[in-house]
Design an enzyme around this catalytic site. Structure first.
Site, PDB file in Angstrom:
ATOM      1  N   TYR A 101       6.844   0.249  -5.584  1.00  0.00           N
ATOM      2  CA  TYR A 101       5.499   0.325  -5.012  1.00  0.00           C
ATOM      3  C   TYR A 101       4.470   0.750  -6.066  1.00  0.00           C
ATOM      4  O   TYR A 101       3.429   0.096  -6.227  1.00  0.00           O
ATOM      5  CB  TYR A 101       5.505   1.303  -3.828  1.00  0.00           C
ATOM      6  CG  TYR A 101       4.127   1.707  -3.386  1.00  0.00           C
ATOM      7  CD1 TYR A 101       3.329   0.848  -2.639  1.00  0.00           C
ATOM      8  CD2 TYR A 101       3.601   2.952  -3.723  1.00  0.00           C
ATOM      9  CE1 TYR A 101       2.054   1.214  -2.244  1.00  0.00           C
ATOM     10  CE2 TYR A 101       2.333   3.326  -3.341  1.00  0.00           C
ATOM     11  CZ  TYR A 101       1.565   2.459  -2.608  1.00  0.00           C
ATOM     12  OH  TYR A 101       0.298   2.816  -2.219  1.00  0.00           O
TER      13      TYR A 101
ATOM     14  N   ASP B  51      -4.761   6.802   4.422  1.00  0.00           N
ATOM     15  CA  ASP B  51      -5.050   7.263   3.057  1.00  0.00           C
ATOM     16  C   ASP B  51      -6.545   7.469   2.905  1.00  0.00           C
ATOM     17  O   ASP B  51      -7.275   6.494   2.756  1.00  0.00           O
ATOM     18  CB  ASP B  51      -4.538   6.218   2.059  1.00  0.00           C
ATOM     19  CG  ASP B  51      -4.717   6.651   0.609  1.00  0.00           C
ATOM     20  OD1 ASP B  51      -5.393   7.652   0.353  1.00  0.00           O
ATOM     21  OD2 ASP B  51      -4.182   5.945  -0.263  1.00  0.00           O
TER      22      ASP B  51
END
Lengths: 122, 122
Positions: B15, B39
């Site tokens: 990732y 986020d």
């Protein structure tokens, strides 16, 4: 519902201090009545409710522990942090924990990420 | 369902690498179709689904970023980790993230804990 980062850090520091100085009941009293505790995450067991949580902390009662907050991140009504716990002067573990809090500042969930690789023998 | 710690760490490293080298679509492809992304945690917005997630990463497309895994903890089918992301050579952020994975190794949820206090201007 959201707390200022320094308030959340205060909740976490109070928890880490109570783990050192308090009884299992004292630590459990920082949790909401219906809180959940998963330590370690993925270990297959989730402790539900303050009584079960007191039982969890009772497992380390009588052992001298030290705690140190190493890194802290705030997230609204949640906190993520890295800390070190030294158990009986012989073992140091550095978990990453995530805690959620209710409006009263009680812990509603605690999840501790750590495994054998995060244990150091002193 | 559970992964070995090094497998989980491989998912996380893939990732972080894809955030650096890939397009927004490439990063989104690491997520499950119905995944969620928050986020920062507490920011009030949860992105739901791969298309919305691609839109999130598209916001930083074209900006040179570097990532570095600083600390990693495994937890069954989940991972918690501290990493650094440097954006445009001018700003460094060190979030704590929690990711969950499905049996195919796709990210099913990502939650990033960070705030203004965790940003360093370079």
């Amino acid at each position: 519902m959201s707390f200022e980062p320094d308030v959340l850090q205060g909740f976490v520091q109070r928890y880490l201090d109570t783990v050192v100085t308090g009884s299992a009941q004292d630590v459990a009293a920082l949790y909401a009545e219906d809180a959940t505790l998963e330590d370690p995450v993925g270990g297959g067991e989730v402790h539900i409710g303050r009584q079960a949580i007191a039982g969890f902390y009772n497992n380390v009662a009588g052992v001298e522990v030290k705690t140190e907050l190493l890194s802290f991140r705030a997230g609204g009504s949640e906190a993520a942090f890295v800390f070190a716990i030294t158990v009986g002067g012989s073992m140091r573990i550095e978990p990453i924990e995530v805690m959620t809090f209710n409006a009263d500042g009680q812990i509603t969930s605690m999840r501790a990420f750590w495994g054998p690789a995060d244990i150091t023998t002193l």
